[in-house]
Design a protein around this motif. Structure first.
Motif, PDB file in Angstrom:
ATOM      1  N   LEU A 139       1.218  -1.199  -0.192  1.00  0.00           N
ATOM      2  CA  LEU A 139       0.386   0.078  -0.116  1.00  0.00           C
ATOM      3  C   LEU A 139       1.102   0.979   0.286  1.00  0.00           C
ATOM      4  CD1 LEU A 139      -2.799   1.128   0.773  1.00  0.00           C
ATOM      5  CD2 LEU A 139      -1.904   1.462   2.707  1.00  0.00           C
ATOM      6  N   THR A 140       0.361   2.285  -0.761  1.00  0.00           N
ATOM      7  CA  THR A 140       1.349   3.343  -1.470  1.00  0.00           C
ATOM      8  C   THR A 140       0.797   4.577  -0.472  1.00  0.00           C
ATOM      9  OG1 THR A 140       2.722   2.758  -3.091  1.00  0.00           O
ATOM     10  CG2 THR A 140       2.968   4.810  -2.410  1.00  0.00           C
ATOM     11  N   PHE A 141       0.777   5.848   0.209  1.00  0.00           N
ATOM     12  CA  PHE A 141       0.029   6.177   1.000  1.00  0.00           C
ATOM     13  C   PHE A 141       0.588   8.170   1.783  1.00  0.00           C
ATOM     14  CE2 PHE A 141       1.796   3.871   4.978  1.00  0.00           C
ATOM     15  CZ  PHE A 141       1.919   5.227   5.100  1.00  0.00           C
ATOM     16  N   GLY A 153      -4.487   5.873   0.191  1.00  0.00           N
ATOM     17  CA  GLY A 153      -3.842   5.294  -0.199  1.00  0.00           C
ATOM     18  C   GLY A 153      -4.160   4.102  -1.623  1.00  0.00           C
ATOM     19  N   LYS A 154      -3.118   4.069  -2.514  1.00  0.00           N
ATOM     20  CA  LYS A 154      -3.361   3.147  -2.886  1.00  0.00           C
ATOM     21  C   LYS A 154      -2.627   1.766  -3.097  1.00  0.00           C
ATOM     22  CE  LYS A 154      -4.497   6.754  -6.317  1.00  0.00           C
ATOM     23  NZ  LYS A 154      -4.035   7.695  -7.176  1.00  0.00           N
ATOM     24  N   ALA A 155      -3.510   0.675  -4.058  1.00  0.00           N
ATOM     25  CA  ALA A 155      -2.246  -0.775  -3.882  1.00  0.00           C
ATOM     26  C   ALA A 155      -3.684  -1.506  -5.059  1.00  0.00           C
ATOM     27  CB  ALA A 155      -2.873  -2.055  -2.744  1.00  0.00           C
ATOM     28  N   THR A 156      -2.507  -2.523  -5.520  1.00  0.00           N
ATOM     29  CA  THR A 156      -2.977  -3.436  -6.792  1.00  0.00           C
ATOM     30  C   THR A 156      -3.228  -5.168  -5.992  1.00  0.00           C
ATOM     31  OG1 THR A 156      -1.940  -1.801  -8.404  1.00  0.00           O
ATOM     32  CG2 THR A 156      -2.596  -4.288  -8.755  1.00  0.00           C
ATOM     33  N   VAL A 157      -4.551  -4.973  -6.225  1.00  0.00           N
ATOM     34  CA  VAL A 157      -4.320  -6.739  -5.582  1.00  0.00           C
ATOM     35  C   VAL A 157      -4.783  -7.924  -7.047  1.00  0.00           C
ATOM     36  CG1 VAL A 157      -6.390  -8.140  -4.470  1.00  0.00           C
ATOM     37  CG2 VAL A 157      -5.559  -5.846  -3.219  1.00  0.00           C
ATOM     38  N   LYS A 158      -3.540  -8.714  -7.106  1.00  0.00           N
ATOM     39  CA  LYS A 158      -3.440  -9.529  -8.172  1.00  0.00           C
ATOM     40  C   LYS A 158      -4.967 -10.640  -7.264  1.00  0.00           C
ATOM     41  CE  LYS A 158       0.327  -9.470  -9.666  1.00  0.00           C
ATOM     42  NZ  LYS A 158       1.759 -10.420 -10.750  1.00  0.00           N
TER      43      LYS A 158
END
Length: 190
Positions: A139-141, A153-158
């Motif tokens: 998570l980048t925030f 924040g932003k994240a990528t989930v597979k």
């Protein structure tokens, strides 16, 4: 050893030193109720982008921007409440091929220790537990301090790493593997 504080300047210096020491500790926060905090996801189905959200998620944070390595984050996400603006899609999301809410009522994201990127940007290398599977998710925030701090924040989930969208839904031409997650959390001191 005894220190005599005989001048106002010595008293002020001693107080400043104490305040600097006490501010190096992380403060504890909880998500402010009714604050408009959001946790949203975005993906595509047959090339068309759709978004949804997880109402009712709860966040706890322990954080000091001067010492991000001591930070902690704990987010609980009730999956049955997922809303995408389409009742058919929402019921599919709750079913066994996706979130399987009958067996896994919630997801949880936890992180211990953050990294500073500069310009009030941080990274949490945490763990997402979803459908009984635990995998790392970054998570980048950003952190906006104040009387009511805000974590954005932003994240990528597979999704396939967690078995979300199994069976016929596993085809990444229909639904991409990567799902974008965004959040804005308004916090109160605990």
């Amino acid at each position: 050893m005894t220190i005599k504080l005989t001048t106002p300047a010595a008293v002020a210096a001693a107080l400043a030193g104490l305040l600097a020491t006490s501010s190096a500790h992380a403060a504890d926060y909880v998500q402010a109720p009714g604050s408009g905090s959001i946790l949203v996801f975005a993906t595509k189905y047959d090339g068309e982008t759709f978004t949804g959200n997880f109402p009712g998620f709860q966040t706890q944070v322990s954080f000091d921007p001067a010492n991000p390595a001591a930070g902690k984050l704990d987010v609980t996400i009730p999956l049955a409440g997922a809303k995408s603006g389409n009742s058919d899609r929402d019921s599919t999301l709750q079913g066994a091929d996706f979130f399987n809410v009958g067996k896994f009522a919630q997801a949880r994201y936890t992180a211990n220790g953050f990294r500073a990127l500069g310009n009030n940007q941080f990274v949490a290398d945490g763990t997402l537990e979803l459908r009984g599977v635990s995998k790392p998710v970054t998570l980048t925030f950003s952190w906006a301090p104040g009387a009511q701090p805000v974590l954005t924040g932003k994240a990528t989930v597979k999704r396939l790493d967690f078995g979300v969208g199994s069976g016929d839904w596993a085809d990444t031409k229909t639904i991409p593997d990567e799902t974008a997650i965004s959040t804005i959390v308004k916090l109160n001191a605990k």
